[in-house]
Design an enzyme around this catalytic site. Structure first.
Site, PDB file in Angstrom:
ATOM      1  CE1 TYR A   1       0.239  -1.902  -1.513  1.00  0.00           C
ATOM      2  CE2 TYR A   1       2.580  -2.355  -1.217  1.00  0.00           C
ATOM      3  CZ  TYR A   1       1.390  -2.596  -1.882  1.00  0.00           C
ATOM      4  OH  TYR A   1       1.351  -3.516  -2.897  1.00  0.00           O
TER       5      TYR A   1
ATOM      6  CG  ASP B   1       6.173  -4.783  -4.563  1.00  0.00           C
ATOM      7  OD1 ASP B   1       6.375  -4.434  -5.740  1.00  0.00           O
ATOM      8  OD2 ASP B   1       5.035  -4.799  -4.041  1.00  0.00           O
TER       9      ASP B   1
ATOM     10  CE  LYS C   1       3.055  -2.716  -6.462  1.00  0.00           C
ATOM     11  NZ  LYS C   1       3.734  -2.628  -5.153  1.00  0.00           N
TER      12      LYS C   1
ATOM     13  CG  HIS D   1      -1.157  -0.084  -7.130  1.00  0.00           C
ATOM     14  ND1 HIS D   1      -0.760   0.329  -5.878  1.00  0.00           N
ATOM     15  CD2 HIS D   1      -1.428  -1.395  -7.003  1.00  0.00           C
ATOM     16  CE1 HIS D   1      -0.782  -0.692  -5.036  1.00  0.00           C
ATOM     17  NE2 HIS D   1      -1.210  -1.747  -5.696  1.00  0.00           N
TER      18      HIS D   1
END
Length: 265
Positions: A52, A47, A81, A114
């Site tokens: 990030y 994932d 996402k 997201h």
């Protein structure tokens, strides 16, 4: 091993492994090694997310691992996402293509919105802070997500952090139903109504981030520790098993090699 655990069938016809490996808060210089250890430990579900800030490093690991030939790309379910600042239709494909470039992939197995909170566009690399809120209808974003499936860039599309009301609205115009809603779920935050409703109204699978809870409402909980001791397992094993039996795919994260492997057993 994680690879022997069951999978769930999505409404798109594809399958998602019940145990995944989360990459949130995994620092640069560490995340790539952690993903490699996870894959070597049997995880077949990774994932990711653009926000990030570590997809390039993860991509280098994917390239290395797949080139070795022991694990094939089609054997690994990879999620990413769409960040909030790329909700406008003219930015959705560009954001997806940036993620594919960073992850060194030709397609994603799953691409999620997201959060349902659009922000002003500030570039695809997400290095610049986004502006304030942007008035982008969810329908516009979702239609652009559907176009990614049509183009073969992603196999399934879904959402993250959506409530029942937003999902009901989305389903009134969705040509392709969301396959997954990813939200926080663990024994101390079951979100039963959300899980039941999304399954009932959209045949939608729920994926759980933070499946190990937090502190005393997680791995330090006395009941969890008693169950773990009784079965000669770790508290994390108990929480992961609970999530899978609850009917959701779980996404535990760690950068400790021993724990990464331990969580897969």
């Amino acid at each position: 091993m994680a690879s022997s655990l069951p999978s769930f069938t999505l409404n798109s016809g594809h399958t998602i492994p019940s145990l995944g490996f989360g990459t949130w808060k995994a620092d640069p210089g560490v995340v790539g090694k952690s993903v490699k250890i996870a894959l070597e430990s049997g995880y077949r579900h990774i994932d990711c997310a653009a926000i990030y800030g570590n997809e390039k490093e993860i991509g280098a690991t994917f390239k290395e691992v797949f080139a070795e030939g022991k694990i094939k790309r089609e054997e690994v379910f990879i999620t990413s996402k769409l960040w909030n600042s790329c909700h406008r239709k003219e930015h959705v494909r560009g954001a997806c293509e940036q993620t594919l470039k960073d992850l060194e992939l030709e397609y994603l197995d799953l691409y999620l919105i997201h959060w349902p909170f659009p922000l002003q566009f500030a570039g695809y690399d997400l290095k610049q802070p986004s502006g304030g809120p942007d008035m982008v209808p969810l329908q516009e974003t979702w239609q652009a997500m559907e176009a990614l499936v049509d183009a073969g860039l992603v196999k399934s599309i879904g959402i993250s952090n959506f409530n029942v009301q937003l999902i009901r609205d989305l389903l009134t115009y969705a040509r392709i139903k969301p396959a997954v809603n990813q939200v926080e779920i663990h024994p101390f935050m079951r979100q039963a109504r959300l899980v039941e409703h999304t399954k009932a109204i959209g045949d939608m699978h729920t994926s759980a981030y933070s499946p190990l809870g937090n502190g005393k409402l997680g791995l330090q909980d006395e009941t969890v520790l008693k169950i773990a001791k009784k079965h000669n397992r770790t508290a994390a094993n108990v929480m992961i098993k609970w999530g899978i039996q609850y009917g959701v795919s779980v996404l535990p994260k760690s950068v400790t090699p021993e724990r990464i492997a331990e969580n897969a057993n």
